[in-house]
Design an enzyme around this catalytic site. Structure first.
Site, short mmCIF file in Angstrom:
data_model
loop_
_atom_site.label_atom_id
_atom_site.label_comp_id
_atom_site.label_asym_id
_atom_site.label_seq_id
_atom_site.Cartn_x
_atom_site.Cartn_y
_atom_site.Cartn_z
N CYS A 41 31.90 31.79 44.60
CA CYS A 41 31.18 30.64 44.76
C CYS A 41 29.88 31.00 45.23
O CYS A 41 29.34 31.96 45.48
CB CYS A 41 32.10 30.17 46.08
SG CYS A 41 33.64 29.98 45.91
N GLY B 280 30.40 29.06 40.34
CA GLY B 280 31.52 28.35 40.48
C GLY B 280 31.27 26.90 39.89
O GLY B 280 30.20 26.19 40.03
N ASN C 26 31.57 31.88 50.72
CA ASN C 26 31.69 32.58 49.48
C ASN C 26 32.23 34.06 49.83
O ASN C 26 31.67 34.43 50.57
CB ASN C 26 30.34 32.78 48.89
CG ASN C 26 30.10 33.81 47.53
OD1 ASN C 26 29.14 34.35 47.77
ND2 ASN C 26 31.08 33.91 46.88
N GLY C 27 33.25 34.14 49.12
CA GLY C 27 34.04 35.54 49.17
C GLY C 27 35.46 35.37 49.33
O GLY C 27 36.15 34.40 48.93
N TYR D 184 26.88 41.73 36.46
CA TYR D 184 27.21 40.27 35.76
C TYR D 184 27.17 39.17 36.63
O TYR D 184 26.72 38.15 36.00
CB TYR D 184 28.91 40.49 35.56
CG TYR D 184 29.60 39.39 34.82
CD1 TYR D 184 29.13 38.84 33.59
CD2 TYR D 184 30.47 38.84 35.79
CE1 TYR D 184 29.84 37.65 33.25
CE2 TYR D 184 31.15 37.44 34.86
CZ TYR D 184 31.01 37.03 33.84
OH TYR D 184 31.42 35.84 33.23
#
Ligand code: SF4
Length: 489
Positions: A23, A49, A124-125, A270
């Protein structure tokens, strides 16, 4: 042929052989127009996301919220939506569903009315003890509205016995385990926090053009700053909590032991956008160096180096430069699959990766090709791409991967299949090569990856990054997983 519009989940038949980003988060503290700036930042973080997006603002009197399913450009396409989000303070979130199904109730930021006023949270996570905490919170009478683990923060803050917002916030983050970069908004302050090991990225920036000197941005990556015209100030440190209010920026370190960092090494491979800079390292340059290490470690005689676009491109440039083999765009990726496309019949499903990639015969035919990709997940995409390159006339296809074999699942916010579905977990490199149908297969080693990131090699006693998906060395306890409170995919 029927034209259909379908969601990214319905496109899983194309995408289920990739890692998915987690995210992205943005926070703005300025005098006006936080919603527009937040939307610009979220747009730059779209790669983190694509399933849903949301913004919460505060205008000095009340909070305003808009959340929706889809891309940022779709959720905030109508100027009236941005106009309905007045105020100079805001937080926003792009979601890829790592926990909780994709439904509007799971779209962040989450908002609650507390005894101290409104409070919004986006993160995020992934929390690795969210289910355990949730069980205990539910027993204490908390009613969960969503199935996302982010709601755990809301309830922990709500039931905290501390009186002020900051103390409650710190009380909450001290109870969670996991990887998180978090932004939160109260009527008096913007809060940003990173987990004690700093697994997920979070940076602080400044808005230079604002009337107000005290105008700040926090975001997952520096690429969000560029889109807002903001200046980079610094990475937020592992375990650091930043508080931005009318007095400026304050920093606190609530965790006793927050000296070591275990940043996600896969962000360099990535996830992060190549124009982002993390820990003073350009992601693009890091990827080129990984490609150069790969060339040193698994050189093969060939005529052309071809990236699997888009993420394989910088590593392929690095490989080509280091090996003196020409770089060519032998595979062209369509960026337009996803919103409206032909009906997904079985025939189309079987075409699979060809919907997304096409070969450029002019640079492949009659050549010995080195294909560069960032990773192998299930191997189905690699197999199809190797087949496509052969069908385009390549005489040899050598697959080189710019990361070590992915043998383990991620529990820190990256969507990965269960271990037994990862090709590298169940197969040797020779077996993988045979299955994929390449003439040879090589991966950069863990030490090569660390060297590319300007480390001598992996320090096995005290690793510098989280690299658990390659090594199985998980730096944060997997409490829910170990207690079998989460299901494998
Ligand atoms: S397990 Fe892999 S993808 Fe997950 S945080 Fe660690 S390095 Fe990143």
């Amino acid at each position: 042929m029927t034209l259909f519009s379908f969601s990214s989940h319905e496109l899983d038949f194309i995408d289920d052989d990739e890692f998915h980003e987690e995210c992205g988060v943005v926070g703005i503290w300025t005098t006006q127009d936080a919603a527009s700036l937040t939307a610009l930042g979220l747009h730059a973080l779209q790669h983190r996301g694509q399933e849903a997006s949301g913004i919460v603002t505060y205008d000095g009197n009340q909070f305003h919220t808009h959340r929706g399913l889809g891309l940022v450009g779709e959720v905030f396409d109508d100027p009236r939506v941005i106009a309905s989000l007045p105020g100079g303070m805001g937080i926003g979130h792009n979601r890829y569903a790592t926990t909780g199904e994709t439904q509007l109730r799971n779209v962040q930021p989450l908002y609650g009315d507390f005894e101290f006023g409104g409070f919004a949270v986006a993160h995020n996570g992934n929390l690795t003890n969210a289910q355990l905490l949730k069980q205990s919170l539910v027993r204490r009478g908390c009613l969960f509205q969503s199935s996302t683990d982010s709601e755990v923060f809301i309830h922990l803050i709500a039931i905290s016995l501390y009186s002020n917002v900051i103390d409650r916030f710190i009380d909450a983050i001290k109870q969670v385990q996991g990887a998180y970069s978090l932004v939160a908004l109260s009527k008096d302050m913007l809060i940003a926090a990173r987990d004690p090991l700093g697994v997920r990225p979070l940076i602080l920036g400044k808005l230079p053009y604002s009337q107000d000197e005290n105008s700040w941005v926090v975001a997952s990556e520096t690429c969000a700053l560029s889109s807002m015209g903001a200046d980079f100030v610094r990475d937020i440190e592992p375990g650091e909590v930043i508080i931005i209010d009318h007095d400026g920026v304050r920093s606190i370190h609530p965790f006793a032991d927050n000296t070591s960092s275990r940043f996600c090494i896969f962000e360099y491979v990535y996830f992060a956008r190549p124009d982002s800079v993390i820990e003073n390292k350009s992601v693009y340059m890091a990827r080129k160096k990984i490609g150069a290490e790969l060339a040193k470690e698994s050189h093969v005689e060939a005529d052309v180096v071809v990236p699997v676009p888009d993420s394989g491109v910088p590593a392929a440039i690095g490989y080509a430069e280091a090996s003196n083999i020409p770089f060519e765009l032998g595979i062209i990726r369509s960026h337009y699959i996803g919103r409206t496309f032909i009906e997904p019949t079985d025939q189309i499903r079987n075409l699979g990766v060809k919907l997304k990639h096409a070969t450029n015969r002019a640079v492949i035919s009659g050549k010995r090709v080195i294909l560069i990709d960032d990773s192998i997940v299930r191997g189905t995409t690699s197999k199809k791409i190797v087949e496509m390159v052969r069908a385009a006339g390549a005489t040899e296809v050598h697959l080189r991967i710019a990361s070590p074999p992915t043998q383990h699942s991620c529990f820190y916010g990256i969507d990965t299949p269960a271990e037994e579905k990862l090709l590298a977990h169940t197969h040797s490199i020779d077996e993988m090569c045979k299955l994929i149908g390449a003439d040879s297969l090589g991966f950069v080693s863990a030490d090569g990856l660390y060297r590319a990131l300007q480390e001598d090699k992996r320090n096995n006693q005290n690793p510098q990054y989280c690299d658990a998906c390659f090594t199985g060395d998980y730096p944060i306890p997997l409490t829910d997983h170990d207690m079998q409170l989460v299901k494998s995919k």
